[in-house]
Design an enzyme around this catalytic site. Structure first.
Site, PDB file in Angstrom:
ATOM      1  N   LYS A  63      61.943  16.492  19.458  1.00 17.53           N
ATOM      2  CA  LYS A  63      61.263  17.299  20.478  1.00 17.53           C
ATOM      3  C   LYS A  63      61.782  18.733  20.480  1.00 17.53           C
ATOM      4  O   LYS A  63      61.022  19.693  20.491  1.00 17.53           O
ATOM      5  CB  LYS A  63      61.464  16.662  21.854  1.00 17.53           C
ATOM      6  CG  LYS A  63      60.583  15.469  22.092  1.00 17.53           C
ATOM      7  CD  LYS A  63      59.156  15.924  22.328  1.00 17.53           C
ATOM      8  CE  LYS A  63      58.048  15.065  21.800  1.00 17.53           C
ATOM      9  NZ  LYS A  63      58.133  14.490  20.509  1.00 17.53           N
TER      10      LYS A  63
ATOM     11  N   HIS B 261      82.369  11.132  10.356  1.00 22.55           N
ATOM     12  CA  HIS B 261      82.294  10.916   8.897  1.00 22.55           C
ATOM     13  C   HIS B 261      81.702  12.117   8.175  1.00 22.55           C
ATOM     14  O   HIS B 261      81.195  11.987   7.072  1.00 22.55           O
ATOM     15  CB  HIS B 261      81.483   9.648   8.627  1.00 22.55           C
ATOM     16  CG  HIS B 261      82.144   8.416   9.147  1.00 22.55           C
ATOM     17  ND1 HIS B 261      83.227   7.828   8.544  1.00 22.55           N
ATOM     18  CD2 HIS B 261      81.913   7.710  10.273  1.00 22.55           C
ATOM     19  CE1 HIS B 261      83.618   6.784   9.252  1.00 22.55           C
ATOM     20  NE2 HIS B 261      82.842   6.690  10.308  1.00 22.55           N
TER      21      HIS B 261
ATOM     22  N   GLU C 224      60.768  20.519  17.044  1.00 21.01           N
ATOM     23  CA  GLU C 224      59.344  20.811  16.782  1.00 21.01           C
ATOM     24  C   GLU C 224      58.773  21.763  17.827  1.00 21.01           C
ATOM     25  O   GLU C 224      57.814  22.475  17.539  1.00 21.01           O
ATOM     26  CB  GLU C 224      58.531  19.531  16.723  1.00 21.01           C
ATOM     27  CG  GLU C 224      58.428  18.750  18.007  1.00 21.01           C
ATOM     28  CD  GLU C 224      57.538  17.534  17.851  1.00 21.01           C
ATOM     29  OE1 GLU C 224      56.642  17.547  16.981  1.00 21.01           O
ATOM     30  OE2 GLU C 224      57.721  16.566  18.594  1.00 21.01           O
TER      31      GLU C 224
ATOM     32  N   GLU D  48      64.587  10.971  19.078  1.00 17.87           N
ATOM     33  CA  GLU D  48      63.374  11.538  19.681  1.00 17.87           C
ATOM     34  C   GLU D  48      63.681  12.850  20.391  1.00 17.87           C
ATOM     35  O   GLU D  48      62.939  13.826  20.270  1.00 17.87           O
ATOM     36  CB  GLU D  48      62.741  10.540  20.648  1.00 17.87           C
ATOM     37  CG  GLU D  48      61.518  11.055  21.389  1.00 17.87           C
ATOM     38  CD  GLU D  48      60.374  11.508  20.470  1.00 17.87           C
ATOM     39  OE1 GLU D  48      60.413  11.203  19.258  1.00 17.87           O
ATOM     40  OE2 GLU D  48      59.457  12.187  20.958  1.00 17.87           O
TER      41      GLU D  48
ATOM     42  N   TRP E  16      44.270  23.795   9.096  1.00 18.67           N
ATOM     43  CA  TRP E  16      45.723  23.676   8.883  1.00 18.67           C
ATOM     44  C   TRP E  16      45.863  23.714   7.366  1.00 18.67           C
ATOM     45  O   TRP E  16      45.482  22.769   6.671  1.00 18.67           O
ATOM     46  CB  TRP E  16      46.261  22.365   9.452  1.00 18.67           C
ATOM     47  CG  TRP E  16      47.745  22.235   9.381  1.00 18.67           C
ATOM     48  CD1 TRP E  16      48.652  22.683  10.286  1.00 18.67           C
ATOM     49  CD2 TRP E  16      48.509  21.618   8.338  1.00 18.67           C
ATOM     50  NE1 TRP E  16      49.930  22.384   9.888  1.00 18.67           N
ATOM     51  CE2 TRP E  16      49.878  21.738   8.690  1.00 18.67           C
ATOM     52  CE3 TRP E  16      48.175  20.993   7.145  1.00 18.67           C
ATOM     53  CZ2 TRP E  16      50.904  21.244   7.883  1.00 18.67           C
ATOM     54  CZ3 TRP E  16      49.203  20.488   6.340  1.00 18.67           C
ATOM     55  CH2 TRP E  16      50.550  20.628   6.714  1.00 18.67           C
TER      56      TRP E  16
ATOM     57  N   ASN F 299      37.942  18.318   5.977  1.00 23.24           N
ATOM     58  CA  ASN F 299      39.264  17.954   6.479  1.00 23.24           C
ATOM     59  C   ASN F 299      39.811  16.916   5.512  1.00 23.24           C
ATOM     60  O   ASN F 299      39.200  15.882   5.294  1.00 23.24           O
ATOM     61  CB  ASN F 299      39.177  17.366   7.896  1.00 23.24           C
ATOM     62  CG  ASN F 299      40.510  16.784   8.349  1.00 23.24           C
ATOM     63  OD1 ASN F 299      41.563  17.221   7.876  1.00 23.24           O
ATOM     64  ND2 ASN F 299      40.471  15.794   9.210  1.00 23.24           N
ATOM     65  N   GLY F 300      40.968  17.205   4.925  1.00 19.65           N
ATOM     66  CA  GLY F 300      41.574  16.233   4.006  1.00 19.65           C
ATOM     67  C   GLY F 300      42.172  16.962   2.810  1.00 19.65           C
ATOM     68  O   GLY F 300      42.363  18.170   2.837  1.00 19.65           O
TER      69      GLY F 300
ATOM     70  N   ARG G 201      44.579  20.215  15.944  1.00 23.87           N
ATOM     71  CA  ARG G 201      44.572  19.613  14.612  1.00 23.87           C
ATOM     72  C   ARG G 201      44.877  20.625  13.528  1.00 23.87           C
ATOM     73  O   ARG G 201      45.025  20.295  12.360  1.00 23.87           O
ATOM     74  CB  ARG G 201      43.216  18.964  14.327  1.00 23.87           C
ATOM     75  CG  ARG G 201      42.822  17.840  15.261  1.00 23.87           C
ATOM     76  CD  ARG G 201      41.447  17.305  14.913  1.00 23.87           C
ATOM     77  NE  ARG G 201      41.411  16.820  13.546  1.00 23.87           N
ATOM     78  CZ  ARG G 201      41.793  15.579  13.206  1.00 23.87           C
ATOM     79  NH1 ARG G 201      42.240  14.764  14.140  1.00 23.87           N
ATOM     80  NH2 ARG G 201      41.756  15.180  11.967  1.00 23.87           N
TER      81      ARG G 201
ATOM     82  N   CYS H 299      42.725  19.122   9.908  1.00 24.71           N
ATOM     83  CA  CYS H 299      41.877  20.256  10.286  1.00 24.71           C
ATOM     84  C   CYS H 299      40.897  19.679  11.287  1.00 24.71           C
ATOM     85  O   CYS H 299      40.815  18.476  11.480  1.00 24.71           O
ATOM     86  CB  CYS H 299      41.131  20.802   9.084  1.00 24.71           C
ATOM     87  SG  CYS H 299      42.201  21.449   7.813  1.00 24.71           S
TER      88      CYS H 299
ATOM     89  N   LYS I  41      48.499  17.898  15.069  1.00 24.75           N
ATOM     90  CA  LYS I  41      48.653  16.684  15.886  1.00 24.75           C
ATOM     91  C   LYS I  41      48.557  15.416  15.052  1.00 24.75           C
ATOM     92  O   LYS I  41      49.279  14.458  15.292  1.00 24.75           O
ATOM     93  CB  LYS I  41      47.569  16.642  16.965  1.00 24.75           C
ATOM     94  CG  LYS I  41      47.651  15.418  17.879  1.00 24.75           C
ATOM     95  CD  LYS I  41      48.930  15.407  18.683  1.00 24.75           C
ATOM     96  CE  LYS I  41      49.002  14.230  19.618  1.00 24.75           C
ATOM     97  NZ  LYS I  41      50.329  14.130  20.280  1.00 24.75           N
TER      98      LYS I  41
HETATM   99  C1  AGP Z   1      55.547  13.834  17.578  1.00 24.46           C
HETATM  100  O1  AGP Z   1      56.039  14.741  18.573  1.00 24.46           O
HETATM  101  C2  AGP Z   1      55.249  14.510  16.315  1.00 24.46           C
HETATM  102  N1  AGP Z   1      54.245  15.494  16.570  1.00 24.46           N
HETATM  103  C3  AGP Z   1      54.967  13.643  15.118  1.00 24.46           C
HETATM  104  O2  AGP Z   1      56.231  13.261  14.632  1.00 24.46           O
HETATM  105  C4  AGP Z   1      54.133  12.346  15.310  1.00 24.46           C
HETATM  106  O3  AGP Z   1      54.856  11.443  16.110  1.00 24.46           O
HETATM  107  C5  AGP Z   1      53.926  11.707  13.931  1.00 24.46           C
HETATM  108  O4  AGP Z   1      53.206  12.611  13.142  1.00 24.46           O
HETATM  109  C6  AGP Z   1      53.177  10.369  13.999  1.00 24.46           C
HETATM  110  O5  AGP Z   1      51.880  10.594  14.503  1.00 24.46           O
HETATM  111  P1  AGP Z   1      51.013   9.321  14.941  1.00 24.46           P
HETATM  112  O6  AGP Z   1      51.749   8.657  16.072  1.00 24.46           O
HETATM  113  O7  AGP Z   1      49.678   9.865  15.354  1.00 24.46           O
HETATM  114  O8  AGP Z   1      50.917   8.409  13.742  1.00 24.46           O
END
Ligand code: AGP
Length: 616
Positions: free
Chosen positions: A493, A512, A496, A489, A76, A106-107, A27, A2, A611
């Site tokens: 992308k 397999h 997400e 990766e 969040w 936040n937490g 966030r 958050c 994020k």
């Molecule tokens: C990346 O596109 C994602 N949003 C997510 O997987 C991110 O890489 C992951 O949460 C790790 O975050 P960090 O690098 O801040 O530890």
């Protein structure tokens, strides 16, 4: 996950709080709220479900909330659905009028149930489903039970709470003051021009303030206009050094791009160049600045890379580079798995944690798990002063600048560069690379920024292809070796950002089982950057084509024979095969971006995400 802001000063608080929250929406963004105290000591709370703009409109840009002291929050949801009731700030009574404590958090309060039951036994009632309301009421409980001040009451609550928190609290009887407390979740405090700012992250206050303090775990702070006092859990004053933030404001803005995601994709050449320049002096790697001297490097006989999400994908690519160049065993683990598996770590292991935010809870916990066993730890992080940066034995900062978009791009690319440099240095120190050999590889890495620029110049073709697949239901990314790591990766992308289901598969593994998912028209994107694996992967792709798949091949200029088998080809410049991930990922970032924009989704703030995942 958050965003928290706070302000005490001479200016109107609400507009500053809203502006700060707008920089923290990445966030979390399912609801937001403000609490502002006016000059007559009245505190007003306004909350709104939905994006920050709803709250902005509800408060007329903050003008409907006069006063120079306030706190704000963008949420969040962890406990309790996104709603106005569950939005922060939360109060110790049933409304702000009958409350002595108002706060944002936040937490995650892990023992919130037991605390809730305790407070119910003491006649407290609850209006929300949040753990935050429980924390605010717990502080109020200790304030009254022991008839103490805010610092003592908060300290007692901190001893009782298990979990993570960054708390910002206002107390009815303490006008002109805000009190904060921190455990695990990030928080910074800025003091400038006789005013004081609180935020979960730098972008929220950068416009106003560059002199910041980092509050540490299990510490509290008492904030007044232009002044902050830090306390430990015993209530003793803690002295702290101020840190000057080097970021420029523009770096935290969009600079004319429609989305932060596109801006940051285009900032990759600079992120790569700046990170490389910080590690290479006169063409030679110099890690002395981070403490990785030749003797220290020589003391490690194996490496364990631990991370989450895209950072883990960096580790998956780095594993091939390290093992091929330095011939040192490398294991790559998801942080959320590593921390609970009682990992077997030899004393001469180096644990490398990779994290853009430096606040990811699982990665931080993995770092602590390694340290608790006396294992040396190296953090590759992008945020200066982040929790992971401050707790690792060695810190290698990527210089990607502030990354605002939830989906990482430039930080991922900068992290790759950091791992290449480490692998080359480990190989050189181990005598597996001569000085000239190392320099040759470094020179090749220096060509990456221009090659990324070349790919970006050709992005319209990617946009055209992406527009054909905005309604895709399933997309496969396949590759072998480093191409498999790139597939991971690329698939994330796409998922997400565009919410399209996707699978990343080691090309040899498809037959397999998962090849049964391939139907007429299924898009299969083959990564073909590793020459010695090229034919093998093409064969796997053709097996998919035989079952109806539409094939896209991504390979280097010169491999034109690929067009004999695939339906659409994307060519990228050649670079040493160890470093091809840095180039191959760019068209696939663009592919995900353009599909998402075509679908009309919020590319910078995808649903359900945040994020920085600062909770487990
Ligand atoms: C990346 O596109 C994602 N949003 C997510 O997987 C991110 O890489 C992951 O949460 C790790 O975050 P960090 O690098 O801040 O530890």
């Amino acid at each position: 996950m958050c965003g928290i802001v706070g302000f005490v000063g001479k200016k109107a608080a609400a507009p500053i709080l809203l502006d700060g929250l707008s920089k923290l929406e990445y966030r979390g963004y399912d609801s937001a709220g403000l609490a502002v105290r006016d000059d007559n000591n009245n505190i007003e709370v306004v909350k709104a479900k939905g994006r920050l703009k709803v709250l902005f409109e509800k408060t007329n840009g903050g003008e409907s909330l006069p006063g120079c002291v306030g706190i704000g929050h963008t949420r969040w949801a962890t406990h309790g659905e996104p709603s106005e009731t569950n939005a922060h700030p939360h109060v110790s009574g049933n409304s702000v009028d009958d409350s002595d404590v108002i706060g944002v958090h936040n937490g995650i309060i892990e023992n919130y149930q037991e605390l809730r039951e305790k407070l119910i036994r003491h006649k407290y009632t609850f209006y929300s489903q949040t753990d935050t309301e429980i924390a605010v009421k717990l502080v109020d409980y200790y304030l009254k039970k022991y008839n103490v001040g805010p610092i003592d009451a908060i300290a007692k609550a901190m001893v009782r709470i298990r979990g993570s928190y960054a708390l910002a609290l206002m107390f009815k009887d303490y006008p002109g003051e805000i009190f904060v407390a921190r455990k695990e979740s990030p928080m910074i405090i800025g003091v400038e021009g006789g005013e004081t700012y609180i935020a979960s992250d730098v972008p929220a206050i950068l416009k106003y303030c560059r002199s910041v303090y980092y509050i540490d775990n299990l510490e509290m702070a008492r904030i007044k206009a232009g002044n902050v006092e830090f306390y430990n859990l015993d209530g003793d004053i803690v002295e702290k050094e101020v840190t000057e933030i080097e970021w420029d404001v523009e770096a935290a803005e969009k600079n004319g791009y429609e989305h932060f995601t596109m801006k940051e994709i285009h900032e990759q050449p600079k992120a790569v160049r700046d990170t490389l320049n910080s590690l290479v002096k006169d063409g030679r790697i110099d890690l002395s600045g981070i403490g990785l001297t030749k003797d220290v490097v020589n003391s490690f006989s194996q490496i364990q890379i631990v991370a989450c999400g895209s950072a883990w994908h960096v580790g998956m690519a780095a594993q091939y580079v390290f093992e091929d160049l330095a011939r040192i065993p490398v294991r790559v683990e998801l942080a959320s798995e590593f921390r609970y598996r009682r990992p077997i770590l030899n004393p001469d292991t180096l644990v490398i944690v990779i994290s853009q935010s430096g606040e990811t809870a699982d990665t931080l916990a993995a770092l602590r798990e390694a340290k608790s066993r006396g294992i040396k730890t190296l953090a590759i992080v992008n945020v200066v002063g982040s929790s992971i940066a401050r707790e690792a034995d060695f810190v290698l900062y990527t210089l990607a600048g502030p990354e605002i978009a939830v989906a990482t791009t430039k930080a991922y690319s900068a992290q790759l560069i950091a791992t290449y440099v480490l692998a080359i240095e480990f190989a050189r120190v181990a005598g597996r690379l001569t000085e000239d050999g190392a320099k040759e590889l470094i020179d090749d890495i220096y060509t990456i920024p221009d090659k990324i620029e070349k790919i970006l110049d050709d992005k319209d073709r990617i946009q055209w292809f992406a527009s054909k697949y905005s309604n895709a239901k399933d997309v496969f990314f396949v590759g072998r070796g480093i191409d498999y790591a790139i597939s991971l990766e690329a698939s994330l992308k796409l998922k997400e950002l565009s919410y399209i289901h996707s699978e990343a598969y080691a090309a040899g593994e498809l037959k397999h089982g998962s090849i049964s998912l391939v139907e007429d028209g299924t898009l299969v994107i083959g990564l073909l950057t590793q020459d010695e694996l090229f034919e093998k992967t093409v064969s796997n792709m053709v097996e998919c084509k035989a079952r109806g798949a539409y094939l896209m091949g991504l390979t280097s200029y010169g491999h034109y024979e690929v067009e004999d088998n695939v339906d659409f080809t994307v060519y990228i410049p050649k670079v040493n095969p160890h470093f091809q991930a840095s180039l191959a990922v760019v068209p696939l970032q663009l592919f995900a971006y353009y599909i998402t924009v075509a679908k009309g989704y919020d590319v910078d703030k995808p649903r359900n995400l945040a994020k920085s995942v600062t909770v487990e």
